[in-house]
Scaffold this motif. Structure first.
Motif, PDB file in Angstrom:
ATOM      1  N   ASP A  36      45.505  56.400  99.416  1.00  9.69           N
ATOM      2  CA  ASP A  36      45.089  57.241 100.479  1.00  9.69           C
ATOM      3  C   ASP A  36      43.749  56.721 100.952  1.00  9.69           C
ATOM      4  O   ASP A  36      42.943  56.084 100.196  1.00  9.69           O
ATOM      5  CB  ASP A  36      44.691  58.564  99.442  1.00  9.69           C
ATOM      6  CG  ASP A  36      45.703  59.374  99.242  1.00  9.69           C
ATOM      7  OD1 ASP A  36      46.932  59.196  99.836  1.00  9.69           O
ATOM      8  OD2 ASP A  36      45.486  60.332  98.361  1.00  9.69           O
ATOM      9  N   THR A  50      40.136  62.967 111.144  1.00 14.67           N
ATOM     10  CA  THR A  50      41.530  63.388 112.073  1.00 14.67           C
ATOM     11  C   THR A  50      41.359  62.683 113.514  1.00 14.67           C
ATOM     12  O   THR A  50      40.259  62.582 114.151  1.00 14.67           O
ATOM     13  CB  THR A  50      41.360  64.956 112.170  1.00 14.67           C
ATOM     14  OG1 THR A  50      41.392  65.514 110.726  1.00 14.67           O
ATOM     15  CG2 THR A  50      42.540  65.512 113.079  1.00 14.67           C
ATOM     16  N   HIS A  98      50.524  62.619 106.430  1.00 19.20           N
ATOM     17  CA  HIS A  98      49.470  63.688 106.900  1.00 19.20           C
ATOM     18  C   HIS A  98      49.006  63.498 108.044  1.00 19.20           C
ATOM     19  O   HIS A  98      47.794  63.914 108.317  1.00 19.20           O
ATOM     20  CB  HIS A  98      48.708  63.563 105.738  1.00 19.20           C
ATOM     21  CG  HIS A  98      48.970  63.438 104.362  1.00 19.20           C
ATOM     22  ND1 HIS A  98      49.692  64.675 103.749  1.00 19.20           N
ATOM     23  CD2 HIS A  98      48.898  62.734 103.257  1.00 19.20           C
ATOM     24  CE1 HIS A  98      49.897  64.549 102.476  1.00 19.20           C
ATOM     25  NE2 HIS A  98      49.427  63.317 102.254  1.00 19.20           N
ATOM     26  N   SER A 142      45.737  65.902 108.356  1.00 17.10           N
ATOM     27  CA  SER A 142      45.559  66.737 106.836  1.00 17.10           C
ATOM     28  C   SER A 142      46.541  67.567 106.936  1.00 17.10           C
ATOM     29  O   SER A 142      46.587  68.596 106.471  1.00 17.10           O
ATOM     30  CB  SER A 142      44.124  67.243 106.670  1.00 17.10           C
ATOM     31  OG  SER A 142      44.236  67.600 105.208  1.00 17.10           O
ATOM     32  N   SER A 152      47.930  68.390 101.657  1.00 14.83           N
ATOM     33  CA  SER A 152      46.607  67.520 101.769  1.00 14.83           C
ATOM     34  C   SER A 152      45.447  68.361 101.497  1.00 14.83           C
ATOM     35  O   SER A 152      45.511  69.617 101.761  1.00 14.83           O
ATOM     36  CB  SER A 152      46.797  66.912 102.983  1.00 14.83           C
ATOM     37  OG  SER A 152      45.558  66.222 103.254  1.00 14.83           O
ATOM     38  N   GLY A 166      42.302  67.275 102.670  1.00 17.40           N
ATOM     39  CA  GLY A 166      41.384  66.759 103.627  1.00 17.40           C
ATOM     40  C   GLY A 166      41.890  65.764 104.208  1.00 17.40           C
ATOM     41  O   GLY A 166      42.937  64.980 104.093  1.00 17.40           O
ATOM     42  N   PRO A 167      41.249  65.263 105.659  1.00 16.51           N
ATOM     43  CA  PRO A 167      41.893  64.383 106.562  1.00 16.51           C
ATOM     44  C   PRO A 167      41.715  62.915 105.759  1.00 16.51           C
ATOM     45  O   PRO A 167      40.995  62.453 105.232  1.00 16.51           O
ATOM     46  CB  PRO A 167      40.925  64.282 107.597  1.00 16.51           C
ATOM     47  CG  PRO A 167      40.102  65.561 107.557  1.00 16.51           C
ATOM     48  CD  PRO A 167      40.071  66.013 106.164  1.00 16.51           C
ATOM     49  N   HIS A 168      42.987  62.527 106.005  1.00 15.08           N
ATOM     50  CA  HIS A 168      43.409  61.011 105.238  1.00 15.08           C
ATOM     51  C   HIS A 168      44.653  60.397 105.690  1.00 15.08           C
ATOM     52  O   HIS A 168      45.532  61.172 106.169  1.00 15.08           O
ATOM     53  CB  HIS A 168      43.078  60.947 103.892  1.00 15.08           C
ATOM     54  CG  HIS A 168      44.195  61.631 102.921  1.00 15.08           C
ATOM     55  ND1 HIS A 168      44.745  63.022 102.991  1.00 15.08           N
ATOM     56  CD2 HIS A 168      45.153  60.982 102.293  1.00 15.08           C
ATOM     57  CE1 HIS A 168      45.463  63.339 102.305  1.00 15.08           C
ATOM     58  NE2 HIS A 168      46.076  61.929 101.672  1.00 15.08           N
TER      59      HIS A 168
END
Length: 352
Positions: free
Chosen positions: A258, A263, A302, A325, A329, A331-333
């Protein structure tokens, strides 16, 4: 002109179906003005593998086949815009033939502004529109001519050339004065996004920002590219292998790595290959897999948007998606996997 009531009903029908909503991998609303968002949403239909990740802008700028299940009204908009673009090319070429000093218009810029202002609406005078991007400038030069007696004499000649307008504010002011159309701030931002999408492969970030590392791909000596830039080591939030699942809290195996990115960060292909999957999954969210040589496959999960479609050939460093995300998920990654002959392996062995 497209009947907005008809289009709205068609869009409502599409969006009432959960599977169809998930098939709309391209969040077209982010690059189109509100007037045409409803029409543009019809660009992606159901779970069609070829069509569901193609944006309205890509359809209009490209010359590929329009998906067979595209509604007739929407197909008409695309075909008309393509015809307008072809005529704009002719006008732009004529303007450029009267330029000097290596100056030229940027056809993508001209068309991106046109797309933002006129897609789905009435077409203006294309000559008037294109001339809003160039100013006429009077110049003088000394030339040698012959007088009545056959003697060479130097005379001053006055002539006009076109000079491209670099300032966008001036350009939009000329459009307003010439065509009576005042571009809103949102339309101007939309034009910038479409321009970036067509020229570079991804829209700009919020407020026109381009994320760090998105301008130049980071490729190692072996040709393997980092999907998110040179600083990937500093943004690893979860390694390959055993870990505590962030959702269940139970120890479980992690199939990839990850990488924490905002985003909308452009995600690049790690190696050249052919896109095998580009779709939504309840776990991976919007994800892409690319098949490479020697049994190697990479996966990018994601994402917030997908910019490629199955069967598309990509090169190392090409932007294939925008991070997000979606799916399972917290969070944004970017979830990045490398598989060799079907077996998942540590991406650290490959990243440059």
């Amino acid at each position: 002109m497209v009947d907005p009531v008809l289009v709205a009903k068609a869009a409502a029908t599409l969006l009432s179906n959960e599977k169809t909503r998930k098939g709309l991998g391209w969040a077209i609303a982010a690059i189109l003005s509100p007037i045409i968002v409803v029409i543009a949403l019809l660009c992606s239909l159901g779970s069609g593998a070829v069509s569901h990740n193609i944006s309205a802008a890509q359809l209009c700028f490209g010359d590929g086949e329009i998906p067979a299940d595209t509604p007739a009204e929407y197909r008409l908009c695309i075909e008309r815009t393509r015809a307008d673009f072809a005529e704009l090319d002719t006008v732009i070429a004529d303007i450029q033939s009267n330029m000097e000093d290596g100056n030229s218009l940027d056809p993508i810029r001209v068309k991106a502004v046109f797309f933002s202002l006129y897609f789905g609406g009435e077409t203006p005078s294309l000559s008037q529109f294109a001339h809003c991007f160039a100013a006429s400038e009077t110049r003088t030069e000394t030339v040698t001519e012959q007088d009545e007696d056959g003697n060479d004499i130097e005379v001053e000649r006055i002539y006009n050339v076109f000079v491209p307008i670099e300032d966008t504010g001036t350009m939009y002011s000329r459009i307003a004065a010439s065509l009576g159309v005042t571009a809103t701030g949102e339309q101007q931002s939309n034009a910038d996004n479409v321009y970036s999408l067509i020229k570079y492969g991804y829209p700009t970030g919020e407020g026109g920002a381009v994320y760090e590392g998105s301008d130049v791909p980071y490729v190692g000596a072996d040709g393997f590219c980092s999907p998110v830039g040179a600083n990937w080591r500093s943004i690893v939030t979860s390694e390959f292998g055993g870990r505590l699942d962030p959702i269940t809290g139970q120890r479980d195996g992690h199939t990839g790595m990850d990488l924490a990115v905002p985003t909308g960060t452009p995600v690049r292909a790690a190696l050249g290959g052919t896109v095998r999957v580009a779709k939504y999954d309840s776990s991976y969210g919007y994800y892409v897999t690319i098949g490479h040589e020697n049994g190697l496959l990479t996966l990018y999960g994601h994402n917030s948007r997908l910019l490629v479609r199955p069967g598309q050939v990509v090169q190392a460093g090409d932007v294939i998606s925008l991070s997000g995300s979606t799916g399972r998920s917290t969070g944004p990654h970017l979830h990045f996997e490398v598989r060799l002959n079907g077996q998942r392996t540590n991406p650290r062995y490959y990243l440059p």
